[in-house]
Design a protein around this motif. Structure first.
Motif, PDB file in Angstrom:
ATOM      1  N   ILE A  11     -14.142  -0.111  -4.605  1.00 28.62           N
ATOM      2  CA  ILE A  11     -12.891  -0.414  -5.295  1.00 28.62           C
ATOM      3  C   ILE A  11     -12.402  -1.831  -4.997  1.00 28.62           C
ATOM      4  O   ILE A  11     -11.872  -2.515  -5.867  1.00 28.62           O
ATOM      5  CB  ILE A  11     -11.836   0.648  -4.938  1.00 28.62           C
ATOM      6  N   ARG A  12     -12.644  -2.287  -3.791  1.00 23.35           N
ATOM      7  CA  ARG A  12     -12.204  -3.641  -3.464  1.00 23.35           C
ATOM      8  C   ARG A  12     -12.893  -4.664  -4.360  1.00 23.35           C
ATOM      9  O   ARG A  12     -12.265  -5.557  -4.917  1.00 23.35           O
ATOM     10  CB  ARG A  12     -12.483  -3.960  -1.998  1.00 23.35           C
ATOM     11  N   ASN A  61       0.902   3.736  -5.823  1.00 24.66           N
ATOM     12  CA  ASN A  61      -0.106   2.936  -6.528  1.00 24.66           C
ATOM     13  C   ASN A  61      -1.538   3.251  -6.090  1.00 24.66           C
ATOM     14  O   ASN A  61      -2.441   2.461  -6.272  1.00 24.66           O
ATOM     15  CB  ASN A  61       0.202   1.439  -6.433  1.00 24.66           C
ATOM     16  N   PHE A  62      -1.714   4.422  -5.523  1.00 22.90           N
ATOM     17  CA  PHE A  62      -3.058   4.873  -5.181  1.00 22.90           C
ATOM     18  C   PHE A  62      -3.552   5.777  -6.312  1.00 22.90           C
ATOM     19  O   PHE A  62      -2.935   6.793  -6.613  1.00 22.90           O
ATOM     20  CB  PHE A  62      -3.031   5.628  -3.853  1.00 22.90           C
ATOM     21  N   VAL A  63      -4.617   5.401  -6.947  1.00 25.56           N
ATOM     22  CA  VAL A  63      -5.123   6.177  -8.079  1.00 25.56           C
ATOM     23  C   VAL A  63      -6.034   7.296  -7.561  1.00 25.56           C
ATOM     24  O   VAL A  63      -6.959   7.049  -6.792  1.00 25.56           O
ATOM     25  CB  VAL A  63      -5.902   5.278  -9.059  1.00 25.56           C
ATOM     26  N   GLU A 121     -11.670  -4.400  -8.001  1.00 23.18           N
ATOM     27  CA  GLU A 121     -10.366  -5.045  -8.112  1.00 23.18           C
ATOM     28  C   GLU A 121     -10.539  -6.568  -8.146  1.00 23.18           C
ATOM     29  O   GLU A 121      -9.962  -7.250  -8.990  1.00 23.18           O
ATOM     30  CB  GLU A 121      -9.579  -4.668  -6.854  1.00 23.18           C
ATOM     31  N   TYR A 149       0.824  -1.207   0.000  1.00 23.63           N
ATOM     32  CA  TYR A 149       0.000   0.000   0.000  1.00 23.63           C
ATOM     33  C   TYR A 149       0.857   1.255   0.000  1.00 23.63           C
ATOM     34  O   TYR A 149       1.439   1.603   1.024  1.00 23.63           O
ATOM     35  CB  TYR A 149      -0.893   0.039   1.236  1.00 23.63           C
ATOM     36  N   GLY A 166     -14.215  -0.617   1.418  1.00 19.14           N
ATOM     37  CA  GLY A 166     -13.513  -0.873   0.160  1.00 19.14           C
ATOM     38  C   GLY A 166     -13.200   0.357  -0.662  1.00 19.14           C
ATOM     39  O   GLY A 166     -12.979   0.283  -1.857  1.00 19.14           O
ATOM     40  N   LEU A 167     -13.149   1.526  -0.008  1.00 14.86           N
ATOM     41  CA  LEU A 167     -12.894   2.745  -0.780  1.00 14.86           C
ATOM     42  C   LEU A 167     -11.458   3.250  -0.645  1.00 14.86           C
ATOM     43  O   LEU A 167     -11.107   4.265  -1.219  1.00 14.86           O
ATOM     44  CB  LEU A 167     -13.873   3.854  -0.364  1.00 14.86           C
ATOM     45  N   GLY A 168     -10.641   2.553   0.127  1.00 12.57           N
ATOM     46  CA  GLY A 168      -9.228   2.929   0.155  1.00 12.57           C
ATOM     47  C   GLY A 168      -8.726   3.532   1.457  1.00 12.57           C
ATOM     48  O   GLY A 168      -7.624   4.078   1.499  1.00 12.57           O
ATOM     49  N   LYS A 169      -9.476   3.380   2.547  1.00  6.68           N
ATOM     50  CA  LYS A 169      -9.034   3.967   3.819  1.00  6.68           C
ATOM     51  C   LYS A 169      -7.771   3.272   4.339  1.00  6.68           C
ATOM     52  O   LYS A 169      -6.792   3.932   4.692  1.00  6.68           O
ATOM     53  CB  LYS A 169     -10.144   3.860   4.881  1.00  6.68           C
ATOM     54  N   THR A 170      -7.837   1.953   4.361  1.00  4.91           N
ATOM     55  CA  THR A 170      -6.672   1.216   4.848  1.00  4.91           C
ATOM     56  C   THR A 170      -5.461   1.488   3.962  1.00  4.91           C
ATOM     57  O   THR A 170      -4.348   1.693   4.448  1.00  4.91           O
ATOM     58  CB  THR A 170      -6.993  -0.299   4.886  1.00  4.91           C
ATOM     59  N   HIS A 171      -5.712   1.518   2.670  1.00  8.50           N
ATOM     60  CA  HIS A 171      -4.628   1.800   1.726  1.00  8.50           C
ATOM     61  C   HIS A 171      -3.955   3.135   2.060  1.00  8.50           C
ATOM     62  O   HIS A 171      -2.732   3.220   2.165  1.00  8.50           O
ATOM     63  CB  HIS A 171      -5.205   1.811   0.306  1.00  8.50           C
ATOM     64  N   ASN A 199     -11.679  10.883  -4.182  1.00  6.83           N
ATOM     65  CA  ASN A 199     -10.737  10.608  -3.090  1.00  6.83           C
ATOM     66  C   ASN A 199      -9.574  11.600  -3.059  1.00  6.83           C
ATOM     67  O   ASN A 199      -8.624  11.438  -2.291  1.00  6.83           O
ATOM     68  CB  ASN A 199     -10.188   9.175  -3.191  1.00  6.83           C
TER      69      ASN A 199
HETATM   70  P1  ADP Z   1     -11.184   0.273   3.055  1.00  4.11           P
HETATM   71  O1  ADP Z   1     -10.131   0.205   4.103  1.00  4.11           O
HETATM   72  O2  ADP Z   1     -11.713   1.649   2.842  1.00  4.11           O
HETATM   73  O3  ADP Z   1     -12.286  -0.723   3.262  1.00  4.11           O
HETATM   74  P2  ADP Z   1      -9.048  -0.616   1.338  1.00  4.11           P
HETATM   75  O4  ADP Z   1      -8.042   0.421   1.606  1.00  4.11           O
HETATM   76  O5  ADP Z   1      -8.837  -1.942   1.967  1.00  4.11           O
HETATM   77  O6  ADP Z   1     -10.514  -0.113   1.656  1.00  4.11           O
HETATM   78  O7  ADP Z   1      -9.154  -0.794  -0.239  1.00  4.11           O
HETATM   79  C1  ADP Z   1      -9.698  -1.949  -0.867  1.00  4.11           C
HETATM   80  C2  ADP Z   1      -8.837  -2.360  -2.039  1.00  4.11           C
HETATM   81  O8  ADP Z   1      -8.937  -1.393  -3.068  1.00  4.11           O
HETATM   82  C3  ADP Z   1      -7.371  -2.454  -1.689  1.00  4.11           C
HETATM   83  O9  ADP Z   1      -6.798  -3.521  -2.381  1.00  4.11           O
HETATM   84  C4  ADP Z   1      -6.803  -1.133  -2.179  1.00  4.11           C
HETATM   85  O10 ADP Z   1      -5.443  -1.254  -2.530  1.00  4.11           O
HETATM   86  C5  ADP Z   1      -7.668  -0.846  -3.373  1.00  4.11           C
HETATM   87  N1  ADP Z   1      -7.834   0.592  -3.575  1.00  4.11           N
HETATM   88  C6  ADP Z   1      -8.701   1.400  -2.936  1.00  4.11           C
HETATM   89  N2  ADP Z   1      -8.604   2.654  -3.379  1.00  4.11           N
HETATM   90  C7  ADP Z   1      -7.664   2.637  -4.354  1.00  4.11           C
HETATM   91  C8  ADP Z   1      -7.117   3.634  -5.217  1.00  4.11           C
HETATM   92  N3  ADP Z   1      -7.533   4.903  -5.186  1.00  4.11           N
HETATM   93  N4  ADP Z   1      -6.148   3.256  -6.073  1.00  4.11           N
HETATM   94  C9  ADP Z   1      -5.733   1.984  -6.130  1.00  4.11           C
HETATM   95  N5  ADP Z   1      -6.208   0.998  -5.350  1.00  4.11           N
HETATM   96  C10 ADP Z   1      -7.166   1.319  -4.474  1.00  4.11           C
END
Ligand code: ADP
Ligand code: MG
Length: 445
Positions: free
Chosen positions: A311-312, A117-119, A315, A113, A152-157, A124
């Motif tokens: 996004i999850r 590689n965060f788009v 993917e 993460y 699945g919107l990228g918070k953890t990422h 966002n």
């Molecule tokens: P959350 O914590 O909000 O539930 P995650 O951070 O786990 O979501 O994201 C879910 C998946 O989508 C992960 O594999 C993450 O890498 C991917 N992802 C989410 N946002 C993006 C982004 N903007 N660009 C690339 N990958 C993303």
């Protein structure tokens, strides 16, 4: 370990992982692998292509490794994947490239993460910008930084990207990443084993503290108390705190006022569901990462509009799509997308109904649905039934009458009683609280 045993072990792992993932997919993919070498601590598995390696690594390597460790009773046991043409005849093996397994960095971070590689898209952009800012100069810009948004919107990422960025620039920094659930269980553990000092030190000596899914401290008073002190100590000494949640601070129920106001005192940034542009950008990015070329742009368009709400899922659907095409050696087409979406109803927008709740509760407690909706009032079934009614109201937002109907034609006052009782019982019973949280998590993920 003997080769024959290793083969057995591998087959066993494949079966086990199939239970948790899409079984056809797993056995399809793993059947193309072959054991190459085995030692006491290491299993080297040959895979067909770079893509298959990436797929296994991202989706199942961790599970496979866990299974192997459990079976061999060896904590050190590891699996390495090497890319090689998997041919079962006697050709001399090609040059072996040992693939790097995903690295667990200091601070419990996963190096996959990153900001790189965060788009970034409209939905966002703001959250990304503030996280990036905080990573560049921790403790100075926004403190705390509170990021919220749906599953699945990228918070953890983003949280992990902050940690990885800080460590890249300053490897000596102390970065701690945990979920609030882990914080809670670690604290309980520390309290019961008399290791609370060590626990406090771990969190209070962080330069950057990243707590994911903070909403789970809802209703947990002791955790809130401890977190409050940790928060203050770090904040007072200018250490960076980043929190994530599925909702804004003031919407987290049963959290002390003083904590909510701390959460709101820095910067609050939200992430919205991805718009079409971002979905397309993510698909293109993933294709590039996986090194696959999709000729028909219409397929991506189709996937972006039908594939998933977050996004999850997007993917996941994409990886399944490409994986299936590779394993079956067929082209990536719209029809194949449909095929996969049909197999995976969960990849469409998931609507939780009372029916889904009944199923989840039945699965969790191992009680038949018939019993949940039945008349009997023995202990084993009363609690799950009440949990079900409670969640039908909380998660589905169903009316009392509707819930009563689904639970075997019960009166709305019975449902109301059950909901109030659950509310009360949860207050005094952390176990019950965790059970409810877990079922809820399963429903919402
Ligand atoms: P959350 O914590 O909000 O539930 P995650 O951070 O786990 O979501 O994201 C879910 C998946 O989508 C992960 O594999 C993450 O890498 C991917 N992802 C989410 N946002 C993006 C982004 N903007 N660009 C690339 N990958 C993303
Ligand atoms: Mg997350």
């Amino acid at each position: 370990m003997k080769r024959k045993d290793a083969e057995k072990l591998w087959t066993w792992c494949i079966d086990e992982v199939s239970r948790n993932e899409n079984p056809d997919m797993v056995s399809g993919i793993l059947s193309t692998t072959m054991i190459k070498e085995v030692t006491r601590d290491l299993l080297i598995v040959a895979v067909d292509s770079e893509f298959i390696r990436g797929f296994i690594e991202s989706r199942m390597l961790e599970l496979l490794r866990e299974q192997c460790r459990e079976l061999t009773k060896n904590d050190q046991f590891d699996i390495k994947l090497v890319v090689e043409k998997v041919s079962r005849d006697e050709e001399p093996p090609a040059e072996v490239e040992v693939a790097a397994t995903p690295q667990r960095n200091q601070g419990n971070l996963n190096s996959k993460y990153t900001f790189r590689n965060f788009v970034v898209g409209n939905t966002n952009q703001f959250a990304h910008a503030v996280c990036h800012g905080v990573a560049k100069s921790p403790g100075t810009l926004y403190n705390p930084l509170f990021v919220y948004g749906g599953v699945g919107l990228g918070k953890t990422h983003l949280l992990q990207a902050v940690g990885n960025f800080v460590l890249e620039k300053n490897p000596g920094a102390s970065v701690v990443y945990e979920t609030s659930e882990f914080f809670l269980s670690e604290m309980i553990d520390a309290l019961s084993t008399g290791k609370i000092k060590r626990f406090k030190k771990k969190y209070r000596s962080a330069d950057v503290l990243l707590i994911d899914d903070i909403q789970f401290i809802s209703g947990k008073e002791t955790t809130q108390e401890e977190f409050f002190h940790t928060f203050n100590e770090l904040h007072n000494t200018g250490k960076q705190i980043v929190l994530s949640s599925d909702r804004p601070p003031h919407e987290i129920q049963k959290v002390e006022r003083r904590l909510v106001s701390r959460f709101e005192s820095g910067m609050v940034a939200d992430i919205q569901a991805p718009d079409y542009e971002l979905r397309m950008a993510i698909l293109k990015r993933k294709a590039k990462e996986l090194n696959v070329h999709i000729e028909d742009e219409q397929v991506l368009h189709y996937l972006a509009t039908h594939g998933a709400s977050n996004i999850r899922q997007l993917e996941g659907t994409f990886i399944t799509l490409v994986g299936k095409a590779q394993v079956l050696r067929i082209a990536v087409t719209k029809e194949l997308v449909d095929d996969i979406l049909r197999d995976r109803p969960a990849s469409n927008v998931r609507i939780v109904t009372i029916d889904t709740v009944l199923q989840a509760v039945s699965d969790y407690y191992g009680v038949d649905r018939g019993q949940l909706t039945g008349k009997r009032r023995n202990r084993q079934v009363v609690k799950p039934r009440q949990v079900g009614m409670f969640l039908s109201r909380e998660v589905v937002g169903a009316t009392l009458d509707d819930i009563g109907q689904h639970f075997g034609g019960r009166d709305h006052s019975t449902v109301l009683y059950a909901c109030n009782k659950m509310d009360e019982d949860c207050q005094g019973d952390p176990n019950l609280q965790q059970e409810v949280a877990e079922i809820r998590r399963r429903l919402e993920s």
